[in-house]
Design a protein around this motif. Sequence first.
Motif, mmCIF file in Angstrom:
data_model
loop_
_atom_site.group_PDB
_atom_site.id
_atom_site.type_symbol
_atom_site.label_atom_id
_atom_site.label_comp_id
_atom_site.label_asym_id
_atom_site.label_seq_id
_atom_site.Cartn_x
_atom_site.Cartn_y
_atom_site.Cartn_z
ATOM 1 N N GLU A 150 0.832 -1.214 0.000
ATOM 2 C CA GLU A 150 0.000 0.000 0.000
ATOM 3 C C GLU A 150 0.864 1.261 0.000
ATOM 4 O OE1 GLU A 150 -2.461 -0.578 3.409
ATOM 5 O OE2 GLU A 150 -3.985 -1.744 2.313
ATOM 6 N N LYS A 151 1.970 1.224 0.708
ATOM 7 C CA LYS A 151 2.882 2.374 0.711
ATOM 8 C C LYS A 151 3.558 2.544 -0.647
ATOM 9 C CE LYS A 151 3.876 2.310 5.673
ATOM 10 N NZ LYS A 151 4.907 2.085 6.713
ATOM 11 N N ILE A 152 3.891 1.421 -1.286
ATOM 12 C CA ILE A 152 4.523 1.486 -2.607
ATOM 13 C C ILE A 152 3.586 2.129 -3.622
ATOM 14 C CG2 ILE A 152 5.345 0.080 -4.540
ATOM 15 C CD1 ILE A 152 6.397 -1.921 -2.439
ATOM 16 N N VAL A 153 2.341 1.656 -3.698
ATOM 17 C CA VAL A 153 1.413 2.202 -4.690
ATOM 18 C C VAL A 153 1.009 3.633 -4.340
ATOM 19 C CG1 VAL A 153 0.541 -0.059 -5.381
ATOM 20 C CG2 VAL A 153 -0.609 1.183 -3.548
ATOM 21 N N ALA A 154 1.085 4.002 -3.065
ATOM 22 C CA ALA A 154 0.799 5.389 -2.691
ATOM 23 C C ALA A 154 1.851 6.329 -3.275
ATOM 24 C CB ALA A 154 0.749 5.531 -1.169
ATOM 25 N N HIS A 155 3.107 5.905 -3.274
ATOM 26 C CA HIS A 155 4.168 6.706 -3.898
ATOM 27 C C HIS A 155 3.949 6.828 -5.402
ATOM 28 C CE1 HIS A 155 6.757 7.321 -0.443
ATOM 29 N NE2 HIS A 155 6.772 6.026 -0.182
ATOM 30 N N LEU A 156 3.369 5.792 -5.999
ATOM 31 C CA LEU A 156 3.150 5.775 -7.448
ATOM 32 C C LEU A 156 1.823 6.408 -7.855
ATOM 33 C CD1 LEU A 156 4.314 2.089 -7.977
ATOM 34 C CD2 LEU A 156 5.524 4.111 -8.824
ATOM 35 N N SER A 157 0.956 6.645 -6.877
ATOM 36 C CA SER A 157 -0.402 7.143 -7.139
ATOM 37 C C SER A 157 -1.199 6.159 -7.990
ATOM 38 C CB SER A 157 -0.357 8.528 -7.813
ATOM 39 O OG SER A 157 0.298 9.465 -6.992
#
Length: 378
Positions: A25-32
């Motif tokens: 979830e943190k990874i995709v948050a950085h990627l939007s």
Amino acid sequence: MAGVHVPVGHPPVVFCTPGNRDLCEKIVAHLSWSIGKARFRTFANGEISVKLEQSVSNYDVFVVCARDDFECEINFMLMQLLIMLDALKSESPHRITVVLPCVEYSRQDRKFEAGEAIAPKLLLHLMATAGADRFVTIDLHNQAEVGFSPAQAALDELTCEKYLAAFIRDMIPNFKPEETLVCATDAGGAKRTRKMADELQVGFMMADKFRPKAGEVGQVKIISDASLNPSNVIIVDDMFDTCGSLVKVVEAVRTFAPEAKLYAVGTHGYFSKDASERVAKMIADLGLEWIAVTNCISQRMPLQKFEKLGIGDRLKVVDVSRLVAGAIIRIHLGASVNLPKFRQLGPLNPDPLLAEAAFVPTTQYTLRGAAPTQGNEY
């Protein structure tokens, strides 16, 4: 006249296995971006079922698989991954990249005795057979393991030394490089620890095991300049498992520098068996200030053990999701993850490609010539 659906290339999608979803979830948050939809089930007889709940045809697929002992046993998790890769491959994606923040079985990287298997090589080949085209990991136990990947599947190793170094500077009160040393736990970790010393601009020392006489029990001694009198000593390793070796190193460092404050830093934190009790003993008897690891492995289970012993605040977790996100967007855009301009990015440095990730199309088609009708999804 109906609109024309125009392909936009190979849009990205990120899936994750059930363990360590927090990291994904943190990874995709950085990627939007958003996490791909898949359903995992376990039948009454223990068999695993994986079903994709969205199309991945012609997509650039990334699968994040990170260990989480709170969620499931490690071999069960790997079987979930293999079945998911087979399900993905059957839907004709453009490419499948497996993100393994920690490669399991990595310490079985050679034949110590006749009849033993080289387990990490087997694991990578199994994933390639199931459908993986590429691998990404962080801080291998042995850099030679890059060669274990099948010929048609590249393995990219990232390093989180800049993230750990930034954490050290921030967490050690009044950090002064001239009063600080980093300590390798053995000769095998000397190269890794020297890189950390260069990053922090501090001195270097090493613990080494030797036998004073043949047949005697091995002792851990410190190899360092005897004139040094450090205020801080940071013990660096790639992983902490049962912490038996760490105890011996901390004891040796405490004897060498009785007045110094001691810290331990590593990439992967397993903390299996009675590791939490050993850490508690080091804190109480040897003055260990804290031990820090990354979230390559979920720390939910270790943190629960530490909290039961009243030392939950001594386990520090360094977030490396931004590092992984930077690698994912580069792989998707066809850029290298091995160039210095990416490798030199720390947690506080702006990443121009991450800033552009929000503008990357994440759907397979765009509609031209007419407004999209309600419910017409592709």
